[in-house]
Design an enzyme around this catalytic site. Structure first.
Site, PDB file in Angstrom:
ATOM      1  N   GLY A  32       0.815  -1.203   0.000  1.00 34.99           N
ATOM      2  CA  GLY A  32       0.000   0.000   0.000  1.00 34.99           C
ATOM      3  C   GLY A  32       0.853   1.258   0.000  1.00 34.99           C
ATOM      4  N   LEU A  33       0.360   2.291   0.657  1.00 31.75           N
ATOM      5  CA  LEU A  33       1.041   3.591   0.728  1.00 31.75           C
ATOM      6  C   LEU A  33       1.315   4.148  -0.676  1.00 31.75           C
ATOM      7  CD1 LEU A  33       3.573   3.020   3.669  1.00 31.75           C
ATOM      8  CD2 LEU A  33       1.369   4.185   3.746  1.00 31.75           C
ATOM      9  N   CYS A  34       0.331   3.990  -1.563  1.00 34.14           N
ATOM     10  CA  CYS A  34       0.484   4.516  -2.931  1.00 34.14           C
ATOM     11  C   CYS A  34      -0.802   5.226  -3.354  1.00 34.14           C
ATOM     12  CB  CYS A  34       0.864   3.420  -3.907  1.00 34.14           C
ATOM     13  SG  CYS A  34      -0.114   1.921  -3.808  1.00 34.14           S
ATOM     14  N   GLY A  35      -1.366   6.003  -2.446  1.00 32.06           N
ATOM     15  CA  GLY A  35      -2.536   6.799  -2.771  1.00 32.06           C
ATOM     16  C   GLY A  35      -3.734   5.932  -3.122  1.00 32.06           C
ATOM     17  N   ALA A  37       2.234   6.604  -8.313  1.00 34.07           N
ATOM     18  CA  ALA A  37       1.251   6.949  -7.284  1.00 34.07           C
ATOM     19  C   ALA A  37       1.911   7.059  -5.914  1.00 34.07           C
ATOM     20  CB  ALA A  37       0.143   5.895  -7.250  1.00 34.07           C
TER      21      ALA A  37
END
Length: 294
Positions: free
Chosen positions: A89-92, A249
């Site tokens: 994760g941590l990609c908007g 992203a």
């Protein structure tokens, strides 16, 4: 009201977070260039293969002996949705946007009385869909241990799809992924793999005429070899597009997080200075009042 110690701890915590987000932004920027080059290099091959297959498909238009991967089963009762997302994760909104598009498609099909099966490629797609569509997920392929996605990874997924189709487990297969446009733009895309859907071909200078080729061996033998390979090629392209989109992203998301952390540090520092000044002023007043009492 938080104490001065609490504010100092909060400022130190946000600064530490800011260092992490800045480092993640720099790592994503370094990975983005390689991922973007790989995605852009794969596009001409995938597009050209689609053009060749589209030209070959003209010869089988309306014929009963058309390859099954091109003609389909003649039904659309069972749909397989291949949802390709990232492992982290941590990609908007990268993962959630793909999952949203797949979820809307699945709900639309279910509302029409169709049977939906979902094959997740990537852990985040499974996490996003398991809550309301978990009963439709038949398999999850995780690529967490893969440093650089290769054609072998896509071919493995392609073999699973082809085996399911050969076993009559679905009628229509649609691939969901995110097409990389730029660092700030990644477009969720749905591509129908089975039965194959080709864009109509146009001739030179927009004349509308399609070039006629003679193939050796005949079109049927070529399609029998190329159609299964095209499934893996399109999946491979989707994985490469996803890899570039994910890093773009993440780079944007971590840049926003770094700037937000800086703004939060500024606000906390102002609050800390105001409270410290108020405390110093209070102590001075107490000292002066005590001196006047004597």
């Amino acid at each position: 009201m938080p104490s001065l110690k609490d504010l100092r701890n909060r400022i130190a915590s946000v600064k530490a977070t800011q260092k992490i987000t800045k480092a993640m932004q720099m790592v994503a920027a370094a990975k983005l260039r390689r991922a973007q080059e790989a995605a852009e290099a794969a596009r001409p091959y995938a597009e050209r293969m689609g053009e060749v297959l589209a030209n070959l498909a003209v010869a089988f238009d309306g014929r009963d002996d058309a390859p099954e991967l091109m003609a389909g089963t003649g039904k659309d009762d069972v749909h397989l949705l291949v949802v390709a997302t990232a492992e982290r994760g941590l990609c908007g909104g990268f993962n959630s946007n793909i999952a949203k598009l797949a979820r809307e498609k699945a709900r639309s099909l279910i509302a029409d009385g169709k049977t939906v099966k979902i094959l997740c490629v990537g852990k985040k797609g499974f996490d996003a869909l398991k809550r309301d569509l978990g009963q439709h997920i038949i398999k999850t392929v995780e690529l967490r241990g893969v440093k650089n996605v290769g054609f072998a990874n896509a071919e493995e997924v392609g073999r699973d799809v082809l085996a399911m189709f050969a076993a009559g487990e679905f009628d229509v297969c649609t691939l969901f992924y995110s097409e990389f446009k730029s660092v700030i733009s990644q477009v969720p895309t749905a591509l129908q793999l089975i039965p194959a859907h080709f864009e109509p071909q146009e001739g030179e200078a927009g004349s509308g005429a399609v070039a006629i080729y003679e193939y050796e061996p005949d079109e049927g033998e070529i399609l029998a070899d190329l159609m299964p390979r095209n499934i893996s090629v399109q999946i491979f392209r989707a994985l490469l597009e996803n890899a570039a989109s994910e890093q773009g992203a993440r780079m944007s998301a971590m840049d926003n997080a770094t700037r937000n952390a800086g703004e939060m540090i500024d606000k906390l520092t102002i609050s800390y200075n105001r409270q410290r000044q108020a405390q110093i002023t209070k102590e001075l007043i107490e000292i002066i009042s005590g001196a006047e009492a004597l």
